[in-house]
Design a protein around this motif. Structure first.
Motif, short mmCIF file in Angstrom:
data_model
loop_
_atom_site.label_atom_id
_atom_site.label_comp_id
_atom_site.label_asym_id
_atom_site.label_seq_id
_atom_site.Cartn_x
_atom_site.Cartn_y
_atom_site.Cartn_z
N CYS A 106 22.58 36.98 -28.01
CA CYS A 106 22.88 37.00 -26.58
C CYS A 106 24.33 37.43 -26.41
N SER A 107 24.50 38.70 -26.06
CA SER A 107 25.85 39.27 -26.04
C SER A 107 26.52 39.21 -24.68
N GLY A 108 25.77 38.80 -23.64
CA GLY A 108 26.32 38.81 -22.30
C GLY A 108 26.92 37.48 -21.89
N PRO A 109 27.44 37.41 -20.68
CA PRO A 109 28.13 36.21 -20.21
C PRO A 109 27.17 35.14 -19.69
N VAL A 110 27.70 33.95 -19.48
CA VAL A 110 27.03 32.89 -18.75
C VAL A 110 27.80 32.70 -17.44
N ILE A 111 27.10 32.91 -16.32
CA ILE A 111 27.74 32.86 -15.00
C ILE A 111 27.03 31.80 -14.17
N ASN A 112 27.78 30.80 -13.70
CA ASN A 112 27.20 29.70 -12.93
C ASN A 112 26.01 29.08 -13.66
N SER A 113 26.19 28.86 -14.96
CA SER A 113 25.21 28.23 -15.84
C SER A 113 23.96 29.07 -16.07
N ILE A 114 24.00 30.34 -15.76
CA ILE A 114 22.87 31.24 -15.95
C ILE A 114 23.26 32.30 -16.98
N SER A 115 22.41 32.50 -17.99
CA SER A 115 22.68 33.47 -19.04
C SER A 115 22.31 34.88 -18.60
N TYR A 116 23.15 35.82 -18.94
CA TYR A 116 22.91 37.25 -18.74
C TYR A 116 23.06 37.90 -20.11
N CYS A 117 22.04 37.79 -20.93
CA CYS A 117 22.18 38.14 -22.34
C CYS A 117 22.33 39.64 -22.57
N ASN A 118 21.30 40.40 -22.22
CA ASN A 118 21.31 41.83 -22.53
C ASN A 118 20.58 42.60 -21.43
N PRO A 119 21.03 43.83 -21.15
CA PRO A 119 20.25 44.67 -20.23
C PRO A 119 18.99 45.16 -20.92
N VAL A 120 17.86 45.09 -20.25
CA VAL A 120 16.58 45.50 -20.82
C VAL A 120 15.85 46.41 -19.85
N ASP A 121 14.80 47.06 -20.37
CA ASP A 121 13.94 47.93 -19.56
C ASP A 121 12.65 47.24 -19.14
N GLN A 122 12.35 46.13 -19.80
CA GLN A 122 11.08 45.46 -19.54
C GLN A 122 11.22 43.96 -19.80
N ILE A 123 10.61 43.16 -18.93
CA ILE A 123 10.50 41.72 -19.14
C ILE A 123 9.05 41.33 -18.87
N LYS A 124 8.46 40.66 -19.87
CA LYS A 124 7.09 40.19 -19.73
C LYS A 124 7.08 38.67 -19.66
N TYR A 125 6.40 38.14 -18.66
CA TYR A 125 6.21 36.71 -18.52
C TYR A 125 4.80 36.35 -18.99
N ASP A 126 4.74 35.57 -20.06
CA ASP A 126 3.48 35.07 -20.59
C ASP A 126 3.26 33.63 -20.14
N ASN A 127 2.01 33.18 -20.26
CA ASN A 127 1.69 31.77 -20.04
C ASN A 127 1.97 31.33 -18.60
N ILE A 128 1.70 32.23 -17.64
CA ILE A 128 1.87 31.88 -16.22
C ILE A 128 0.60 31.14 -15.79
N VAL A 129 0.54 29.88 -16.07
CA VAL A 129 -0.65 29.10 -15.76
C VAL A 129 -0.25 27.85 -14.99
N SER A 130 -1.20 27.31 -14.27
CA SER A 130 -0.98 26.08 -13.53
C SER A 130 -2.20 25.20 -13.71
N SER A 131 -1.99 24.03 -14.28
CA SER A 131 -3.10 23.11 -14.44
C SER A 131 -3.08 22.10 -13.30
N GLY A 132 -4.25 21.71 -12.88
CA GLY A 132 -4.33 20.73 -11.81
C GLY A 132 -4.45 21.38 -10.46
N SER A 133 -3.49 21.14 -9.57
CA SER A 133 -3.61 21.61 -8.20
C SER A 133 -2.23 21.73 -7.58
N TYR A 134 -2.17 22.38 -6.41
CA TYR A 134 -0.97 22.36 -5.58
C TYR A 134 -1.34 21.81 -4.21
#
Length: 394
Positions: free
Chosen positions: A26-54
């Protein structure tokens, strides 16, 4: 935070050098407790599931801005439900499109059926059998076809299958009540409400101005409860869908010599995000401390490109689940300040969402098929900087 893999797809050497997104990579800064590691071309979110109910809103008391709720069971991803797209300035949307897989063509074939009732003993039944072919306007098309269901083009002022909205209820459409302003049709510059649907102008919107995109299909019972008096439209539902954007995020800093907090709030912090469309159809923004939507119980929000405080050159992404749950990838997309960029967001039926930068030359056609273009839109492209984030389940 769950383990995060950041790799350059298609390159074994790059996989070794870029490796896991740990403290050493992780070569980037941490700003307001949020990491900005590296610039990328793609981000994939896996495991977007919800058990139970809303907590699904089933009624609103507009005199007190309080809601009544009922549990809504969720299996799989809450982002399979209808989504509205939300935009905050400074930003210019040049093109936007929504794609779905073409439905299988149904071929009718004859089959002898023993139907049981003696009067129909020898009756021939017509049976529909799905095939691997697809049909569009009577023309047979190849398997793997994606069809454009909604489209906006700023320069030509073309709109198909969608409607623009904002939060100016009481100005020509929508309502103003104890919950504040509802959604409404918007003026072309997004600054006021309108009586009828308007087309977004081909120009940047200013800091803090916002607008939304819904489908142009009016709500029915499948939408659930909507706030009385609003123009209610469906979001874009389905476990497999693609949103495609062409946009820029130019700088627009409001002069603020006296450090007025109202002027500094969200100033020069553009964003694009997707919400369960039930949220704006009830009360996305409320007056005071009241909350009157399903948001906090986890009905779904995915921040796609969001500029945060003190980090204006970078766009973060984040999946919001139940209050305190979800998570965001530590890497970021460079903010497109000086020109337009194209991105696709591919929602797959494996409970994932992939955000991918597209080639500048890629068009937004009425339909597409073929391995190369499908790979671009769905993010299966070699040689790009990619990060994978597995959403933790609390």
């Amino acid at each position: 935070m769950a383990p995060v893999k950041s790799v350059i797809l298609g390159s074994a050497a790059a996989l070794i050098s870029f490796g896991l997104a740990s403290a050493t990579s992780c070569s980037g800064p941490v700003i307001n407790s949020i990491s900005y590691c590296n610039p990328v071309d793609q981000i994939k979110y896996d495991n977007i599931v919800s058990s139970g109910s809303y907590n699904d809103v089933i009624g609103m008391d507009l005199d007190s801005c309080t809601c009544s709720y009922a549990p809504k069971p969720v299996t799989g991803s809450p982002l399979d439900e209808g989504l509205s797209l939300h935009f905050r300035g400074p930003l210019q949307l040049k093109q936007f499109a929504v794609y779905y897989p073409a439905p299988p063509k149904q071929k009718r074939s004859h089959a002898h059926k023993h139907l049981g009732h003696h009067h129909a003993h020898h009756k021939r039944a017509m049976v529909d059998k799905p095939t691997s072919e697809y049909s569009d306007d009577g023309v047979t098309l190849p398997e793997g076809l994606w069809v454009r269901k909604a489209y906006y083009d700023g320069p030509s002022q073309t709109v198909e299958g969608l409607v623009f909205m904002n939060h100016r209820g009481g100005q020509g459409s929508g309502v103003w009540d104890k919950c504040g302003s509802s959604i409404s049709y918007m003026s072309s510059d997004t600054t006021v409400g309108a009586k009828n649907p308007q087309i977004l102008q081909n120009a940047p919107i200013k800091s803090r101005d916002e607008f939304m995109i819904f489908s142009d299909e009016e709500c029915d019972d499948s939408c659930g409860f909507s706030r009385p008096g609003i123009p209610a439209f469906k979001g874009f539902a389905g476990s497999k869908k693609i949103f495609v954007f062409e946009f820029s995020m130019p700088d627009d800093v409001t002069p603020n010599p006296n450090n007025d907090p109202e002027l500094s709030f969200n100033d020069n912090m553009p964003a694009i995000w997707a919400l369960n469309s039930k949220i704006p159809r009830t009360s996305q923004y409320v007056l005071g401390q009241n909350s009157c939507s399903c948001w906090s119980s986890g009905c779904g929000e995915l921040d796609l490109f969001e500029v945060l405080k003190d980090a204006t050159p970078m766009c973060k992404s984040h999946f919001h689940s139940k209050k305190g749950a979800g998570g965001g990838d530590p890497n970021y997309f460079p903010r497109p300040v000086n020109g337009f960029v194209k991105y696709a967001v591919y929602f797959n039926d494996d409970n994932s969402a992939t955000i991918t930068k597209l080639p500048d030359s890629l068009k937004f056609p009425k339909k597409f098929s073929g391995q190369a273009i499908i790979a671009n839109f769905t993010g299966l492209v070699a040689g790009i900087l990619s990060s994978i984030f597995s959403v933790p389940q609390n």
